[in-house]
Motif scaffolding. Structure first.
Motif, PDB file in Angstrom:
ATOM      1  N   LYS A   1      -1.754   4.813  12.901  1.00  0.00           N
ATOM      2  CA  LYS A   1      -2.299   3.715  12.098  1.00  0.00           C
ATOM      3  C   LYS A   1      -3.803   3.586  12.333  1.00  0.00           C
ATOM      4  O   LYS A   1      -4.578   3.481  11.377  1.00  0.00           O
ATOM      5  CB  LYS A   1      -1.591   2.402  12.455  1.00  0.00           C
ATOM      6  CG  LYS A   1      -2.117   1.229  11.638  1.00  0.00           C
ATOM      7  CD  LYS A   1      -1.303  -0.015  11.834  1.00  0.00           C
ATOM      8  CE  LYS A   1      -1.748  -1.113  10.878  1.00  0.00           C
ATOM      9  NZ  LYS A   1      -0.875  -2.283  10.936  1.00  0.00           N
TER      10      LYS A   1
ATOM     11  N   TRP B   1      -6.634   4.012   9.363  1.00  0.00           N
ATOM     12  CA  TRP B   1      -6.785   2.697   8.721  1.00  0.00           C
ATOM     13  C   TRP B   1      -7.994   2.640   7.802  1.00  0.00           C
ATOM     14  O   TRP B   1      -7.992   1.951   6.785  1.00  0.00           O
ATOM     15  CB  TRP B   1      -6.791   1.561   9.761  1.00  0.00           C
ATOM     16  CG  TRP B   1      -6.479   0.252   9.108  1.00  0.00           C
ATOM     17  CD1 TRP B   1      -7.320  -0.809   8.958  1.00  0.00           C
ATOM     18  CD2 TRP B   1      -5.240  -0.141   8.465  1.00  0.00           C
ATOM     19  NE1 TRP B   1      -6.693  -1.827   8.278  1.00  0.00           N
ATOM     20  CE2 TRP B   1      -5.424  -1.436   7.958  1.00  0.00           C
ATOM     21  CE3 TRP B   1      -4.016   0.506   8.273  1.00  0.00           C
ATOM     22  CZ2 TRP B   1      -4.413  -2.123   7.276  1.00  0.00           C
ATOM     23  CZ3 TRP B   1      -3.011  -0.180   7.580  1.00  0.00           C
ATOM     24  CH2 TRP B   1      -3.221  -1.477   7.099  1.00  0.00           C
TER      25      TRP B   1
ATOM     26  N   HIS C   1      -6.872   3.901   4.703  1.00  0.00           N
ATOM     27  CA  HIS C   1      -6.068   2.871   4.044  1.00  0.00           C
ATOM     28  C   HIS C   1      -6.972   1.911   3.287  1.00  0.00           C
ATOM     29  O   HIS C   1      -6.721   1.563   2.132  1.00  0.00           O
ATOM     30  CB  HIS C   1      -5.228   2.098   5.067  1.00  0.00           C
ATOM     31  CG  HIS C   1      -4.414   1.020   4.441  1.00  0.00           C
ATOM     32  ND1 HIS C   1      -4.915  -0.227   4.156  1.00  0.00           N
ATOM     33  CD2 HIS C   1      -3.136   1.021   3.989  1.00  0.00           C
ATOM     34  CE1 HIS C   1      -3.976  -0.947   3.567  1.00  0.00           C
ATOM     35  NE2 HIS C   1      -2.891  -0.213   3.454  1.00  0.00           N
TER      36      HIS C   1
ATOM     37  N   ALA D   1      -8.215   3.294   0.092  1.00  0.00           N
ATOM     38  CA  ALA D   1      -7.199   3.287  -0.965  1.00  0.00           C
ATOM     39  C   ALA D   1      -7.029   1.874  -1.527  1.00  0.00           C
ATOM     40  O   ALA D   1      -7.012   1.660  -2.738  1.00  0.00           O
ATOM     41  CB  ALA D   1      -5.867   3.797  -0.415  1.00  0.00           C
TER      42      ALA D   1
ATOM     43  N   MET E   1      -4.300  -6.352  -7.967  1.00  0.00           N
ATOM     44  CA  MET E   1      -3.971  -7.451  -7.061  1.00  0.00           C
ATOM     45  C   MET E   1      -4.469  -8.796  -7.587  1.00  0.00           C
ATOM     46  O   MET E   1      -3.924  -9.831  -7.257  1.00  0.00           O
ATOM     47  CB  MET E   1      -4.564  -7.192  -5.667  1.00  0.00           C
ATOM     48  CG  MET E   1      -3.964  -5.996  -4.979  1.00  0.00           C
ATOM     49  SD  MET E   1      -2.191  -6.109  -4.801  1.00  0.00           S
ATOM     50  CE  MET E   1      -2.114  -7.188  -3.405  1.00  0.00           C
TER      51      MET E   1
ATOM     52  N   THR F   1       2.937   7.710   4.788  1.00  0.00           N
ATOM     53  CA  THR F   1       1.877   7.156   3.939  1.00  0.00           C
ATOM     54  C   THR F   1       2.459   6.409   2.747  1.00  0.00           C
ATOM     55  O   THR F   1       1.971   5.348   2.371  1.00  0.00           O
ATOM     56  CB  THR F   1       0.944   8.281   3.435  1.00  0.00           C
ATOM     57  OG1 THR F   1       0.490   9.021   4.572  1.00  0.00           O
ATOM     58  CG2 THR F   1      -0.244   7.726   2.675  1.00  0.00           C
TER      59      THR F   1
ATOM     60  N   LYS G   1      10.664  -1.624   9.593  1.00  0.00           N
ATOM     61  CA  LYS G   1       9.370  -1.012   9.909  1.00  0.00           C
ATOM     62  C   LYS G   1       9.224  -0.792  11.413  1.00  0.00           C
ATOM     63  O   LYS G   1       8.654   0.210  11.849  1.00  0.00           O
ATOM     64  CB  LYS G   1       8.221  -1.879   9.375  1.00  0.00           C
ATOM     65  CG  LYS G   1       8.088  -1.780   7.869  1.00  0.00           C
ATOM     66  CD  LYS G   1       6.740  -2.253   7.375  1.00  0.00           C
ATOM     67  CE  LYS G   1       6.637  -3.754   7.375  1.00  0.00           C
ATOM     68  NZ  LYS G   1       5.355  -4.221   6.843  1.00  0.00           N
TER      69      LYS G   1
ATOM     70  N   ARG H   1       8.648   2.795  13.171  1.00  0.00           N
ATOM     71  CA  ARG H   1       7.587   3.111  14.146  1.00  0.00           C
ATOM     72  C   ARG H   1       8.197   3.694  15.423  1.00  0.00           C
ATOM     73  O   ARG H   1       7.592   4.570  16.040  1.00  0.00           O
ATOM     74  CB  ARG H   1       6.757   1.865  14.446  1.00  0.00           C
ATOM     75  CG  ARG H   1       5.933   1.427  13.252  1.00  0.00           C
ATOM     76  CD  ARG H   1       4.885   0.367  13.587  1.00  0.00           C
ATOM     77  NE  ARG H   1       4.154  -0.026  12.398  1.00  0.00           N
ATOM     78  CZ  ARG H   1       4.379  -1.134  11.701  1.00  0.00           C
ATOM     79  NH1 ARG H   1       5.304  -1.990  12.105  1.00  0.00           N
ATOM     80  NH2 ARG H   1       3.680  -1.397  10.610  1.00  0.00           N
TER      81      ARG H   1
ATOM     82  N   ASN I   1      -3.697  10.122  -2.540  1.00  0.00           N
ATOM     83  CA  ASN I   1      -3.271   8.894  -3.216  1.00  0.00           C
ATOM     84  C   ASN I   1      -4.459   8.165  -3.830  1.00  0.00           C
ATOM     85  O   ASN I   1      -4.370   7.640  -4.942  1.00  0.00           O
ATOM     86  CB  ASN I   1      -2.562   7.968  -2.224  1.00  0.00           C
ATOM     87  CG  ASN I   1      -1.078   8.264  -2.158  1.00  0.00           C
ATOM     88  OD1 ASN I   1      -0.324   7.835  -3.013  1.00  0.00           O
ATOM     89  ND2 ASN I   1      -0.668   9.035  -1.161  1.00  0.00           N
TER      90      ASN I   1
HETATM   91  C1  HEM Z   1      -3.140  -3.331  -3.054  1.00  0.00           C
HETATM   92  C2  HEM Z   1      -3.261  -2.459  -2.154  1.00  0.00           C
HETATM   93  C3  HEM Z   1      -2.724  -2.555  -0.742  1.00  0.00           C
HETATM   94  C4  HEM Z   1      -2.549  -3.645   0.045  1.00  0.00           C
HETATM   95  C5  HEM Z   1      -2.811  -5.086  -0.268  1.00  0.00           C
HETATM   96  C6  HEM Z   1      -2.018  -3.157   1.310  1.00  0.00           C
HETATM   97  C7  HEM Z   1      -1.711  -3.947   2.389  1.00  0.00           C
HETATM   98  C8  HEM Z   1      -1.169  -3.526   3.578  1.00  0.00           C
HETATM   99  C9  HEM Z   1      -0.915  -4.346   4.729  1.00  0.00           C
HETATM  100  C10 HEM Z   1      -1.169  -5.829   4.818  1.00  0.00           C
HETATM  101  C11 HEM Z   1      -0.388  -3.572   5.684  1.00  0.00           C
HETATM  102  C12 HEM Z   1      -0.008  -3.983   7.113  1.00  0.00           C
HETATM  103  C13 HEM Z   1       1.449  -4.311   7.206  1.00  0.00           C
HETATM  104  C14 HEM Z   1       2.019  -4.223   8.610  1.00  0.00           C
HETATM  105  O1  HEM Z   1       1.320  -3.875   9.566  1.00  0.00           O
HETATM  106  O2  HEM Z   1       3.216  -4.473   8.735  1.00  0.00           O
HETATM  107  C15 HEM Z   1      -0.293  -2.246   5.123  1.00  0.00           C
HETATM  108  C16 HEM Z   1       0.222  -1.183   5.774  1.00  0.00           C
HETATM  109  C17 HEM Z   1       0.288   0.075   5.262  1.00  0.00           C
HETATM  110  N1  HEM Z   1      -0.145   0.491   4.028  1.00  0.00           N
HETATM  111 FE1  HEM Z   1      -1.044  -0.634   2.655  1.00  0.00          FE
HETATM  112  N2  HEM Z   1      -1.868  -1.811   1.235  1.00  0.00           N
HETATM  113  C18 HEM Z   1      -2.304  -1.402  -0.006  1.00  0.00           C
HETATM  114  C19 HEM Z   1      -2.356  -0.131  -0.487  1.00  0.00           C
HETATM  115  C20 HEM Z   1      -1.853   0.965   0.164  1.00  0.00           C
HETATM  116  C21 HEM Z   1      -1.887   2.311  -0.352  1.00  0.00           C
HETATM  117  C22 HEM Z   1      -2.463   2.743  -1.706  1.00  0.00           C
HETATM  118  C23 HEM Z   1      -1.279   3.091   0.596  1.00  0.00           C
HETATM  119  C24 HEM Z   1      -1.011   4.561   0.605  1.00  0.00           C
HETATM  120  C25 HEM Z   1      -0.896   5.291  -0.425  1.00  0.00           C
HETATM  121  C26 HEM Z   1      -0.877   2.227   1.702  1.00  0.00           C
HETATM  122  C27 HEM Z   1      -0.223   2.642   2.841  1.00  0.00           C
HETATM  123  C28 HEM Z   1       0.081   1.826   3.916  1.00  0.00           C
HETATM  124  C29 HEM Z   1       0.714   2.291   5.133  1.00  0.00           C
HETATM  125  C30 HEM Z   1       1.164   3.699   5.448  1.00  0.00           C
HETATM  126  C31 HEM Z   1       0.845   1.185   5.978  1.00  0.00           C
HETATM  127  C32 HEM Z   1       1.470   1.159   7.357  1.00  0.00           C
HETATM  128  C33 HEM Z   1       0.410   1.254   8.446  1.00  0.00           C
HETATM  129  C34 HEM Z   1       1.071   1.166   9.823  1.00  0.00           C
HETATM  130  O3  HEM Z   1       1.468   0.072  10.211  1.00  0.00           O
HETATM  131  O4  HEM Z   1       1.163   2.194  10.487  1.00  0.00           O
HETATM  132  N3  HEM Z   1      -1.241   0.951   1.402  1.00  0.00           N
HETATM  133  N4  HEM Z   1      -0.781  -2.244   3.846  1.00  0.00           N
END
Ligand code: HEM
Length: 218
Positions: A12, A16, A19, A22, A32, A127, A170, A174, A201
């Protein structure tokens, strides 16, 4: 990496920034904010469809693999939900209405290329699915409101009805990442592949965003 950092934490942390890149694309920011039309949203669902067909095909081939197999679980499967969403969004002839963009073809080609490397598959799996279970849940709420989807029709992709407790799922996911305990060389390869997965992506989203002026609603 610090001595106490788990592999999931490392992954992560190391990705990040990608992330954020993206998440901060103009298209996703507009989405959004509820400012993307139904047509723009439908185009994103269509591009997702091609990627998930490849990802889930790779998953089926690796289901018996001791490393990747534990990640392949039926409750994550998204293609049936995407098909239902596309029918809702484009009508019953949806297959004739959608075309993979160039960045989607590149993304799919990469998924196919790494399909026999369990660590690479996990990078792409993480991802997408961990994202769908995280930010995807916010997208679902915005989409349901913006497009007045009843009963999640059109946003079933984000609805994981086989997972009653997303937070617990989740956490278990992990744990599975940590259990990989890759050696340093493999750990670096998986991190690099995850960075690439984010970039691919992002390119898909940027391509959709080229038509953002057309998709914007007041
Ligand atoms: C509107 C766009 C997005 C928002 C608002 C968003 C928001 C978030 C948030 C708040 C988390 C943390 C959740 C947690 O720790 O439990 C998260 C985790 C994650 N997001 Fe996004 N995300 C967005 C777009 C994307 C995109 C486009 C991708 C990949 C193609 C992505 C992949 C991930 C991944 C893999 C995690 C897990 C990270 C980890 O805890 O290891 N997200 N996202």
């Amino acid at each position: 990496m610090t001595a106490t950092e788990t592999f999931a934490e490392r992954l992560k942390k190391a990705t990040w920034r990608d992330h954020e890149e993206a998440e901060q694309t103009a298209f996703l920011e507009a989405l959004m904010a509820g400012r993307v039309s139904r047509e723009g949203y439908a185009e994103m669902v269509a591009q997702h469809y091609f990627a998930y067909v490849a990802l889930e095909e790779a998953g089926r081939a690796l289901a018996g693999d001791p490393v990747a197999g534990p990640f392949v679980t039926p409750e994550l499967e998204r293609v049936p939900a995407l098909e239902a969403d596309l029918e809702e969004l484009y009508g019953e002839n949806w297959r004739d209405e959608i075309t993979p963009s160039k960045p989607t073809l590149t993304y799919v080609a990469r998924i196919n290329q790494i399909a026999e490397w369990p660590g690479g598959f996990i990078a792409h799996h993480y991802t997408r699915y961990l994202g769908d279970l995280s930010g995807g849940q916010v997208i679902r709420k915005v989409a349901e409101r913006a497009y007045r989807f009843g009963d999640a029709a059109g946003a079933r992709f984000y609805l994981f009805s086989g997972i009653p407790d997303l937070k617990a799922f989740k956490a278990a996911y992990r744990d599975r990442l940590d259990a990989l305990a890759p050696d340093e060389v493999e750990a670096r390869r998986i991190v690099s592949e995850t960075v690439l997965a984010y970039q691919l992506n992002t390119e898909v989203i940027v391509e959709i965003g080229k038509r953002l002026p057309e998709y914007l609603v007041a």
